[in-house]
Each structure stands twice: as structure tokens, then as C-alpha cells.
Design an enzyme around this catalytic site. Structure first.
Site, PDB file in Angstrom:
ATOM      1  N   GLY A 129       0.835  -1.098  -0.180  1.00  0.00           N
ATOM      2  CA  GLY A 129       0.040  -0.056   0.028  1.00  0.00           C
ATOM      3  C   GLY A 129       0.855   1.160   0.107  1.00  0.00           C
ATOM      4  O   GLY A 129       1.962   1.146  -0.455  1.00  0.00           O
ATOM      5  N   SER A 130       0.258   2.364   0.556  1.00  0.00           N
ATOM      6  CA  SER A 130       1.003   3.585   0.617  1.00  0.00           C
ATOM      7  C   SER A 130       2.441   3.734   1.068  1.00  0.00           C
ATOM      8  O   SER A 130       2.950   4.869   0.605  1.00  0.00           O
ATOM      9  CB  SER A 130       0.063   4.764   1.119  1.00  0.00           C
ATOM     10  OG  SER A 130      -0.900   4.664   0.470  1.00  0.00           O
ATOM     11  N   THR A 131       2.609   2.993   2.101  1.00  0.00           N
ATOM     12  CA  THR A 131       3.962   3.023   2.658  1.00  0.00           C
ATOM     13  C   THR A 131       5.020   2.805   1.503  1.00  0.00           C
ATOM     14  O   THR A 131       6.213   3.222   1.490  1.00  0.00           O
ATOM     15  CB  THR A 131       4.257   1.894   3.648  1.00  0.00           C
ATOM     16  OG1 THR A 131       3.894   0.757   3.278  1.00  0.00           O
ATOM     17  CG2 THR A 131       3.699   2.435   4.933  1.00  0.00           C
ATOM     18  N   PHE A 132       4.623   2.101   0.386  1.00  0.00           N
ATOM     19  CA  PHE A 132       5.594   1.935  -0.734  1.00  0.00           C
ATOM     20  C   PHE A 132       5.912   2.953  -1.550  1.00  0.00           C
ATOM     21  O   PHE A 132       6.665   3.268  -2.336  1.00  0.00           O
ATOM     22  CB  PHE A 132       5.187   0.653  -1.524  1.00  0.00           C
ATOM     23  CG  PHE A 132       6.193   0.256  -2.529  1.00  0.00           C
ATOM     24  CD1 PHE A 132       6.854  -0.944  -2.228  1.00  0.00           C
ATOM     25  CD2 PHE A 132       5.983   0.829  -4.012  1.00  0.00           C
ATOM     26  CE1 PHE A 132       7.940  -1.384  -3.312  1.00  0.00           C
ATOM     27  CE2 PHE A 132       7.043   0.161  -4.844  1.00  0.00           C
ATOM     28  CZ  PHE A 132       7.742  -0.745  -4.568  1.00  0.00           C
ATOM     29  N   LYS A 133       4.919   4.138  -1.459  1.00  0.00           N
ATOM     30  CA  LYS A 133       5.095   5.451  -2.100  1.00  0.00           C
ATOM     31  C   LYS A 133       6.623   6.000  -1.873  1.00  0.00           C
ATOM     32  O   LYS A 133       7.078   7.041  -2.691  1.00  0.00           O
ATOM     33  CB  LYS A 133       4.032   6.315  -1.704  1.00  0.00           C
ATOM     34  CG  LYS A 133       2.644   5.868  -2.391  1.00  0.00           C
ATOM     35  CD  LYS A 133       1.405   6.621  -1.921  1.00  0.00           C
ATOM     36  CE  LYS A 133       0.155   6.127  -2.553  1.00  0.00           C
ATOM     37  NZ  LYS A 133      -0.918   6.893  -1.978  1.00  0.00           N
TER      38      LYS A 133
END
Length: 635
Positions: free
Chosen positions: A290-294
Site C-alpha cells: 500500500g501507500s508506505t511503498f510510495k
């Protein structure tokens, strides 16, 4: 002539006898002197018997020398069958004390062996049981010392420490990974008996056991206890399917704390399912980040100079079309016009799709690999997974778009923590590790030492500076605001990852996460919190996981000795939040003027006089509106 022949025979016979005599003397000398020790040992082995004494496994310590795995002494039952005169009576009495089957004990006591260990009924007996057996005073019935592994904190670090079997062999975790070092050399009490097994009146020989080597971990026990407490609170509040917290030093790769739920008691591992005890979620579990990968997409875009966070803008209408797929923003209607710093703060999916498109498939894929995804980190724990990535030749525009915001790929928590550490530590990808040293128990001499290992430099230090700035802004002004800590500089990113079941994304069932670090100008710790399907709350990383990470980071402030920093970004408080106000400087003012200046605070006085000599907290600190400020007065 005849006489000469007789003399010759006599000489030959004499010479032969002399030669035989010399050979006999040499043989006796060879046996008594040269081969004495060997033959003596062989003879001794024919009439000597050993009562085993198990060696202690090496202790396991935290980084500050606090014991987290040790040994306790127990007793076990051993028979010398040839010395037991009334086998039926012994079997009857022993079986009653142990609560074991009579026929089983009779079989043990009737074995045609020199020594028979009663397993498992007679292993690791409690004190009361051992005393009852000892009181019988039967010939051929012995109680021998046996070392038992003991974990004084029960469930703490259970998946990481692992557990040992009844014969003191490591079966999982560090106990298995470092078993060859932790295992000692057993000792014995040697006694002597005749060919029928009857004990001889000869002095016993004690052969001392040799303890295994000790491990010193990178774990900080105090921080680990804080992490375990937070996970217990998570279970009580949200009843998730599972949860984990992982903390690491981004400077060294040392794991500072690691815990999972469900967990188990390493002292009583037999009571738990194989699934529970063998799954160290922090290194084994794979899921869409999810968004932690951004953070990785942000770092790659900055490194490749594809974005200026302050000048480049993007209008978010709520979705973006990529070929035949419409990718939506989490906020219905979108965020409207925003800079790309706002895109990061708001965790705007369409904005990150744009960044992915600017990078292009090959460059994005290259950075995913550079940050260590798709392969094991090499941490010194067994059971690590690799995660799952798209193959480059299978990545089209849609796959590139979804990868950019952390969907469609599968990673492990330890990969996430290592990659984010690289993004904020100056760009250096490190090999994580959890054992600092292996040392000899008597002299404490170091046998093995693990040190920081740099795999590669993924991004420049300048890019890393900008990543830290952006992530501090996420906590101060964006989706990570629930992790903000007044008077300290915290950076981080939220994540709300969709889960796939039978090829379909689930609705209302997410893994919510937050990854944070502090202080942002020189990070000492990275903390990752992931909670699988929390119940009774809106499932967002910012609302569920960020406050948990804040609690862990708050504990780390004191434990790691992190100093306050008043140069960080200030937070704009919303109407429903407790607001904090910077304390103005009242030192040198009169008591009357200080009261006017500090009207938003409660004031406590000490000393006498009319002038403010000292303030606590010091000027510049943020204090909750209505909080207490102490003034020292003097003339």
C-alpha cells in the site's frame, strides 16, 4: 665334527631363546608403557558406566547485557537395569509416582542396556516428584541433573528466539539458527560395575559439562517490552487477525525490537499450533504494502529529477484513467490543485501514478530492485520470504501505475523497513541483523561478531535529505499527523493495503500500516506497524497504526536518549485535536508581565522575588494549551 654340530645347535637354540625373551620384554614394555593409556581406557570402558549430565545452552542477552534466555536445573530419571533387583516392585512404585503406565515403566527397567533413560515420563521432573523417587532409595534408580531452557519473559520475542526440544536442541528461531554455538558439551558421572552390572566400590569420576556459547542480540529489551505492550493493546482494542511491530536502526541495520501477534510462550510451545509458532510475520508474511511503498517512488522520482516538490503541481479530480483501468484517490472528489509535496502529504494515488509514468516502467522497476524488493534481506533468522514482483516483461502501463502506489506487488515487513531506512539514512541499503556477538562463556572472548554491512547506495544523500523533509511534512501536515510528537522531529508514511482473496480485492478488510522514523535530521530508529483487519474502527493507517507508532517512538525517546529538537515543522492543529502552543520566553520579566505573556498556561511558582529567573519547560518548547509552566522567581 659331531661336537661342533652340537655346539652350533646350542648356539642357535640359545640365540632363539634370547631373541624370544627380548621380544617378550619389548612386548611387555610396549603394552605397559606405550599402549598403557589406550588399553587402560578400553579396560575401563568395559566396567565403567556414565550417568549423563546435560550441558547448559548458552545464554541469550539483549544489547545491554540483560538476560532474555537462560537455563534452569531439573532432574531426570535413569535406570541401570542390571542393578534393579525387584523389577516389578520398582516399576509399580515408580509408575504410581509418575502417573505413568506400569507396563511402560516395567519395559524400561527390563531393557538389556547398561543405562536406560525414562523418556518422556521421567524427564525434567518437578522437585516434589523427584523427592518421592529419591526417598525410595532403590538400587539401579538414579536421578541425574538435566538442564532445561528457560525464557524469563515467557512470550517476549517468541518467534525470534524460537524454542528448544526436550533434548535441548534448537528447533526454531535463533535457537535453531545459532544452535551449533548455543549447544554445549554434556558431562557425566562415571561409576564402575562388574560384568553383571553390579556396582563396584570404586571412586566415581566427575566429568564436568561445558556450557554453550552466549549470544548478545541487537535487541533493546526495554524497547522490546514497550513494543510488546503496544501489540497487547492493539489486540485488546481492535481484535485483528494478526499484527506486528518492527524497529530497526537505519544507521547500522541492527534490529532493535521485533514482535508479532499471535505469539506463543517459548517455555510451553507444545500448547500452540505449528502455524502459530513457525510464522515470524515480520520476516515471513508477504502482502501488498500500500501507500508506505510510495516512499520508494518518491525517492526514485527525486533521484531522477522527475519532480520538484514545491514547484510542480497536479490537479486531483478524484481518479485517473490508465488504459482501461480507472484508478481512484482515497478521497472522494479528489484533493484538487496541489503541489507534489501536497501529493505526498495527502497520499494521493493519482499523483503517484503520474510519478510512476514520469519514471517509466524500466526505471521504476530498477529502483524497486535497488531498494531490495523481490529478494531476501539476509537477516540472520530462518524462514524469511522473498516477496513477489511483476516480471519486467509483464509490466504494462497499468502495472506500472499500480506499482507506483504499492499495489499489485508483495513485500515483507523487513524489506519495507530496510528500504525506508535506505531512503532516509543517506541512501545506503544495509543488511539487517539481530545477533551482535557470539562469545565464549568463561572468558567472554568474542568468537563471532556481526557488523554493519552496506549492500549499495541506492540514492544520493541530497535525495535522502529531501525524502526526510517530505516525510516530516506528512507527519506535521498530512495523513501521518497522528504520529506527531511535540518538541521532536518525526517523519513517516501511512499505508492502507488491500487484501486479495481468490483473485478479488476484499472490501472493508485491509492491512493498515505506518512506517515512521526519528529524528528526521539524523534518524536513530525506524518503526513499522502493520495491523491486519482491525475491527470496530475506520480502517486507515493514519487512524489506527500511526498512534501506535507514536507510542513506540515516544518510548524510544527515553530508551535511546533522543534529544528534543525545536527546529522541526510545527503542526497546524484541527478543531478536534488537543493543540500545543510554543512557550514564549518570560525569563527576565517581572512576575506581572510574565503572567500576561503566559496567559494560555497554568503557572506554578517557586522561589521568592518578583523577577523570572528560570522557566520549565524552557522557552521554545511546545506545551499543551492550558498546560503547566513552572517559574523560578528571584530578586
Amino acid at each position: 665334527m659331531f661336537k661342533n654340530a652340537i655346539n652350533t645347535r646350542v648356539r642357535v637354540v640359545f640365540l632363539g631363546v634370547t631373541l624370544i625373551f627380548i621380544l617378550v620384554i619389548f612386548k611387555v614394555f610396549y603394552i605397559e608403557v606405550i599402549q598403557y593409556e589406550k588399553l587402560s581406557n578400553l579396560a575401563s570402558n568395559l566396567w565403567s558406566r556414565n550417568l549423563p549430565i546435560t550441558a547448559d545452552r548458552g545464554n541469550i542477552y539483549d544489547r545491554n547485557g540483560k538476560i532474555i534466555a537462560t537455563n534452569i536445573t531439573t532432574t531426570s530419571l535413569v535406570f541401570i537395569p542390571n542393578q534393579v533387583t525387584d523389577k516389578e516392585k520398582v516399576a509399580k512404585d515408580i509408575s504410581e509416582i509418575l502417573g505413568a503406565d506400569y507396563e511402560d515403566i516395567l519395559a524400561h527397567v527390563s531393557k538389556k542396556t547398561s543405562i536406560e533413560r525414562v523418556h518422556p515420563e521421567g524427564r525434567r521432573l518437578d522437585y516434589e516428584t523427584a523427592e518421592k523417587i529419591n526417598a525410595l532409595n532403590y538400587d539401579g534408580v538414579y536421578l541425574v541433573k538435566e538442564s532445561k531452557r528457560h525464557y524469563p519473559y515467557d512470550n517476549l520475542l517468541s518467534h525470534t528466539l524460537g524454542y528448544v526440544g526436550i533434548d535441548n536442541q534448537g528447533l526454531s528461531g535463533l535457537e535453531l539458527q545459532y544452535d551449533k554455538y548455543l549447544t554445549g558439551v554434556d558431562g557425566a558421572i562415571k561409576y564402575f560395575s562388574d560384568g553383571k552390572g553390579h556396582r563396584l566400590d570404586l571412586e566415581e569420576v566427575y566429568m564436568a559439562p561445558q556450557s554453550g556459547m552466549n549470544l548478545t542480540l541487537t535487541i533493546d529489551l526495554d524497547l522490546q517490552l514497550a513494543v510488546e505492550k503496544e501489540l497487547d493493546n492493539v489486540i485488546d482494542m481492535y481484535n485483528p487477525e494478526d499484527a506486528l511491530i518492527l524497529a530497526m536502526s537505519p544507521k547500522t541495520g541492527e534490529v532493535l525490537a521485533i514482535a508479532n501477534r499471535p505469539d506463543f510462550d517459548s517455555n510451553n510451545y507444545q500448547k500452540y499450533s505449528t502455524e502459530t509458532i513457525n510464522r515470524n510475520l515480520a520476516i515471513w508474511k508477504t502482502y501488498e504494502p500500500g501507500s508506505t511503498f510510495k516512499i520508494m517512488t518518491l525517492a526514485a522520482s527525486l533521484e531522477e529529477k522527475e519532480v520538484n516538490l514545491f514547484e510542480d503541481t497536479y490537479f486531483d479530480s478524484g481518479s485517473i484513467q490508465v488504459e482501461n483501468a480507472r484508478i481512484k484517490c482515497w478521497k472522494k472528489g479528489g484533493h484538487g490543485a496541489q503541489t507534489f509535496l501536497n501529493v505526498v502529504e495527502n497520499s494521493c494515488n493519482p499523483g503517484f501514478v503520474i510519478l510512476g509514468q514520469r519514471l517509466g516502467t524500466e526505471r521504476l522497476y530498477d529502483y524497486v530492485n535497488r531498494f531490495g524488493f523481490g529478494g531476501k534481506t539476509g537477516i540472520d533468522l530462518n524462514g524469511e520470504s522473498t516477496g513477489i514482483l511483476f516480471k519486467l516483461d509483464r509490466m504494462g502501463p497499468v502495472e506500472t501505475a499500480t506499482t507506483a502506489f504499492g499495489q499489485g506487488i508483495s513485500v515483507t515487513p523487513i524489506q519495507q523497513v530496510r528500504a525506508v531506512s535506505a531512503a532516509v539514512n543517506g541512501g545506503y541499503l544495509l543488511k539487517p541483523y539481530i545477533v551482535k556477538t557470539v562469545s565464549e562463556p568463561e572468558t567472554n572472548a568474542t568468537i563471532v561478531e556481526n557488523n554493519t554491512t552496506i549492500i549499495s547506495q541506492v540514492i544520493s544523500e541530497e535525495t535522502s535529505d529531501m525524502v526526510r523533509y517530505a516525510l516530516e511534512s506528512v507527519v506535521a501536515n498530512g495523513s501521518g499527523r497522528n504520529a506527531y510528537i511535540e518538541n521532536y522531529r518525526v517523519g513517516g508514511k501511512t499505508g492502507t493495503a488491500q487484501k486479495v482473496e481468490n483473485g478479488v480485492y476484499l472490501t472493508g478488510n485491509y492491512i493498515v500500516s505506518f512506517i515512521g522514523f526519528m529524528p528526521t535530521d539524523d534518524p536513530e530508529i525506524v518503526v513499522y506497524v502493520a495491523i491486519n483487519n482491525p475491527k470496530g474502527i475506520t480502517q486507515y493507517g493514519g487512524t489506527v497504526s500511526a498512534p501506535i507508532a507514536k507510542n513506540v517512538l515516544t518510548s524510544a525517546i527515553e530508551i535511546l536518549g533522543i534529544e528534543p529538537d525545536l527546529e522541526g515543522m510545527s503542526k497546524e492543529y484541527r478543531w478536534y485535536e488537543d493543540s500545543y502552543v510554543k512557550i514564549p520566553d518570560a525569563t527576565g520579566l517581572s512576575k506581572k508581565d510574565a503572567i500576561k505573556l503566559l496567559k494560555e498556561f497554568k503557572i506554578e511558582y517557586s522561589g521568592s522575588g518578583e523577577t523570572v529567573l528560570y522557566m520549565s519547560p524552557e522557552p521554545g518548547y511546545y506545551v499543551k494549551k492550558g498546560g503547566t509552566v513552572k517559574l523560578l522567581l528571584s530578586d
